[in-house]
Design an enzyme around this catalytic site. Sequence first.
Site, PDB file in Angstrom:
ATOM      1  N   CYS A   1      43.251  28.210  45.850  1.00  0.00           N
ATOM      2  CA  CYS A   1      42.508  27.656  47.091  1.00  0.00           C
ATOM      3  C   CYS A   1      42.447  28.445  48.477  1.00  0.00           C
ATOM      4  CB  CYS A   1      44.429  26.334  46.857  1.00  0.00           C
ATOM      5  SG  CYS A   1      45.602  27.746  46.463  1.00  0.00           S
TER       6      CYS A   1
ATOM      7  N   ASP B   1      43.436  19.039  51.968  1.00  0.00           N
ATOM      8  CA  ASP B   1      44.142  19.456  50.581  1.00  0.00           C
ATOM      9  C   ASP B   1      43.188  20.205  49.610  1.00  0.00           C
ATOM     10  OD1 ASP B   1      45.571  20.751  48.072  1.00  0.00           O
ATOM     11  OD2 ASP B   1      46.849  18.222  48.329  1.00  0.00           O
TER      12      ASP B   1
ATOM     13  N   HIS C   1      43.796  20.662  46.454  1.00  0.00           N
ATOM     14  CA  HIS C   1      43.721  20.784  44.724  1.00  0.00           C
ATOM     15  C   HIS C   1      43.497  20.044  44.440  1.00  0.00           C
ATOM     16  CE1 HIS C   1      46.167  22.794  47.278  1.00  0.00           C
ATOM     17  NE2 HIS C   1      46.620  23.863  45.830  1.00  0.00           N
TER      18      HIS C   1
END
Length: 374
Positions: free
Chosen positions: A75, A277, A279
């Site tokens: 990430c 994000d 993820h």
Amino acid sequence: SVLSRYENQITILSDYLEELPETDEPVWILGRQHHLNTDKSKLLLDISARLWFTYRRKFSPIGGTGPSSDAGWGCMLRCGQMMLAQALICRHLGRDWQWEKHKKQPEEYHRILRCFLDRKDCCYSIHQMAQMGVGEGKSIGEWFGPNTVAQVLKKLALFDEWNSLAVYVSMDNTVVIEDIKKMCWSPPQSSSMAHSSVHLHRSALGRNQNTAGFCTGWKPLLLIIPLRLGINHINPVYIDAFKECFKMPQSLGVLGGKPNNAYYFIGFLGNELIYLDPHTTQSFVDSEENGTVDDESFHCQQAPHRMKIMNLDPSVALGFFCNEECDFDNWCSLVQKEILKQQSLRMFELVQKHPPHWPPFIPPTKPEVTTTGA
């Protein structure tokens, strides 16, 4: 086990909508101000125009025998890619460039995207970043922090002749104007003048070659400032200065997040940070035969995620891009006015001269290459 746990983690966008509140407060996104009451659609367009890099699966194994997905560990590398991609967009397309689904984009846009595809021969791929991280003490599959990603980008940029970026990563919370100007104005040096050696696939070197050679003027500056804004939690004394960074026209946002959870912060609304994000696990995408890239999965088409500033982990890295020397001079003026104006605890220092007790500053040069045999 980590990879298998995340292999089927696919975010359904409609499940993750976060409605923006009705408010008169302005929203700041990478140096641009938006008003929700009058131009909410422009705000959402501005956010969706940022390149969005997420976990991917089913790419060629890193190093030939390593992982074929970065789910669960990549990430912060993806956030580093997003910050760098924003710098390249500003360099080639301008800050006000907009992306629209199914709209034909300029060749520079596709060339930028090709720099980040999950292939060993792409300059800023997950493969190159993970393998360059080995030299920073991170084994492949290990989680990176903001400073490690900054150091990796600094090294990889030396091989990127198309963009010819000068990447300056500050140390000891101090930005040295003299060193940056020395680096951005330094003439190109051949690899034979360098003495260090790094592992980089030979095929990655030719990918971003510029047949015209290096530009002899100011090299566009990617400035990264790794900071620790507290011990276990962010110190509230830094919050106003931290928010000011997103207002600067040179802003590339911030790398940070929560422990082992990295986000790319691109702006704020009140005391909430707005972020992209990484993820979400998507399938590997390659370029077409004509060089274009099916780009829909590289743009986040949902209402942005938000989190309270006080929930931010204190370890962060600020990013700024200065295409011309005047942009850097303007940034220095803004820092003096908005960041250093208070005599209390400063977020970082900006000094004119290289500190005498530091080792001499030598602008980085392209190292000699030893191939990995892959």
